[in-house]
Design a protein around this motif. Structure first.
Motif, PDB file in Angstrom:
ATOM      1  N   ILE A  16      -4.225   3.831  -3.828  1.00  0.00           N
ATOM      2  CA  ILE A  16      -3.159   4.287  -3.461  1.00  0.00           C
ATOM      3  C   ILE A  16      -3.281   4.346  -1.892  1.00  0.00           C
ATOM      4  O   ILE A  16      -2.061   3.988  -1.301  1.00  0.00           O
ATOM      5  CB  ILE A  16      -3.211   5.824  -4.509  1.00  0.00           C
ATOM      6  N   GLY A  17      -4.145   5.047  -1.795  1.00  0.00           N
ATOM      7  CA  GLY A  17      -4.233   5.075  -0.269  1.00  0.00           C
ATOM      8  C   GLY A  17      -4.107   3.983   1.021  1.00  0.00           C
ATOM      9  O   GLY A  17      -3.543   3.646   0.951  1.00  0.00           O
ATOM     10  N   CYS A  18      -5.027   2.586  -0.085  1.00  0.00           N
ATOM     11  CA  CYS A  18      -4.470   1.655   1.069  1.00  0.00           C
ATOM     12  C   CYS A  18      -3.221   0.887   0.238  1.00  0.00           C
ATOM     13  O   CYS A  18      -3.244   0.499   1.702  1.00  0.00           O
ATOM     14  CB  CYS A  18      -6.044   0.785   0.301  1.00  0.00           C
ATOM     15  N   SER A  20      -0.153   2.480  -0.392  1.00  0.00           N
ATOM     16  CA  SER A  20       0.453   2.693   0.324  1.00  0.00           C
ATOM     17  C   SER A  20       0.321   2.726   2.322  1.00  0.00           C
ATOM     18  O   SER A  20       1.240   3.184   3.015  1.00  0.00           O
ATOM     19  CB  SER A  20       0.382   4.742   0.092  1.00  0.00           C
ATOM     20  N   GLY A  21      -1.148   2.101   2.593  1.00  0.00           N
ATOM     21  CA  GLY A  21      -1.118   2.188   3.709  1.00  0.00           C
ATOM     22  C   GLY A  21      -1.399   0.570   3.953  1.00  0.00           C
ATOM     23  O   GLY A  21      -1.288   0.566   5.233  1.00  0.00           O
ATOM     24  N   SER A 132       4.752   4.553  -0.995  1.00  0.00           N
ATOM     25  CA  SER A 132       4.138   6.040  -1.448  1.00  0.00           C
ATOM     26  C   SER A 132       5.889   6.707  -1.591  1.00  0.00           C
ATOM     27  O   SER A 132       5.753   7.952  -2.081  1.00  0.00           O
ATOM     28  CB  SER A 132       3.329   6.265  -0.373  1.00  0.00           C
TER      29      SER A 132
END
Lengths: 133, 175
Positions: A16-18, A20-21, A132
């Motif tokens: 999720i972090g990657c 959205s990033g 996101s």
């Protein structure tokens, strides 16, 4: 003590972090252009409303005041920095200078957002991170 | 000679005592957190040491009391340290995080580390969403990835610590 489900959760969260990033990673790898154009604007919004737009290429000092809230930003050498704020936590001053497109300086106590936008997208909020959202 | 009434009074006293101890402990941890300088100057990035106490409260006191302990902690630490404005973010983060942690706890397939990790991320996201709503701007959402990652890291750290404390904590400390 670490269970399978923990590892699975960790992987999901990292994904999720990657995901959205992606924007930032792309910028970091140079896949997405992040250089501010010479026509780039510094967009200042206060309490969700547009306060003013300033040329990034023009060196200037902008003072943003509302009631007792004072913030000073300096635009110099195509970089923007919050040099003064009378807010409590001073995060905005510690954030340093920004120079890339879509970079932001935020002063939460004063509800102030300073963004760098390439001209054509010079509107509040733009299309930052649709994923996101 | 222990009448039912007397037992009930004893239990109430025990509940009150444990809740008070956990609240006091959580407050001290909030204070420690307030004293620690944060290496990343971002709103919402915290180590979340107080979360350690909340997880232990969740395991030992149950959801109802853990929730209460967390709310009281946020209220008092907001008044004492971070100011009323910061309290709003803390409430959003705190409520979201403890609800998520409770749901994961109920599934019984996660260890403390996984639960704490989810709690850390949920806390950060809750704060970010509140800030975005208050500023009515989507610009803040560019902080989303970094808040997810700091949530994961701090969650693993506090989860590991909670696990070690939980193992050593005498088993009679529970409701």
């Amino acid at each position: 003590m670490i269970k399978k489900a923990d590892i699975f959760l960790l992987i999901v969260l990292i994904l999720i972090g990657c995901f959205s990033g992606l924007n930032s990673i792309g910028q970091f790898l140079g896949l997405i252009p992040c250089e501010a154009l010479s026509s780039a604007k510094v967009v200042v919004s206060l309490d969700g409303k547009l306060y003013g737009t300033y040329d990034l290429s023009k060196d200037q000092t902008v003072s943003i005041t509302r009631g007792n809230d004072i913030n000073n930003i300096i635009i110099k050498n195509k970089k923007v920095q919050m040099t003064f704020s009378n807010c409590k936590n001073q995060y905005c001053v510690k954030e340093g200078s920004i120079s890339m497109v879509n970079d932001t300086l935020v002063c939460l106590p004063h509800k102030l957002i300073v963004e760098i936008k390439n001209d054509e997208k010079a509107k509040i909020g733009g299309d930052v991170d649709v994923i996101s959202g | 000679m222990s009448s039912p009434v007397r037992n009930q009074n004893l239990n109430q006293g025990k509940t009150l005592a444990y809740c008070s101890i956990f609240t006091a402990l959580a407050l001290i941890f909030s204070y420690v957190e307030f004293l620690l300088p944060i290496p990343i100057p971002l709103p919402g990035v915290k180590i979340g040491v107080a979360n350690l106490v909340i997880i232990l409260a969740l395991y030992r006191l149950g959801f109802k009391y853990a929730f209460t302990v967390n709310m009281v902690r946020i209220l008092i630490s907001g008044l004492l340290f971070s100011g009323v404005f910061g309290m709003l973010y803390s409430f959003a983060g705190g409520i979201l995080s403890i609800v998520i942690m409770y749901i994961l706890y109920r599934t019984k397939i996660f260890s403390m580390i996984g639960i704490s990790m989810a709690g850390g991320v949920a806390h950060n996201i809750g704060q970010l969403l509140t800030a975005s709503a208050l500023l009515s701007s989507t610009a803040l959402l560019s902080y989303f990835p970094i808040l997810v990652f700091t949530g994961i890291i701090s969650g693993i750290l506090t989860g590991f610590l909670s696990y070690e404390i939980e193992r050593r904590l005498p088993s009679h400390i529970k409701l």
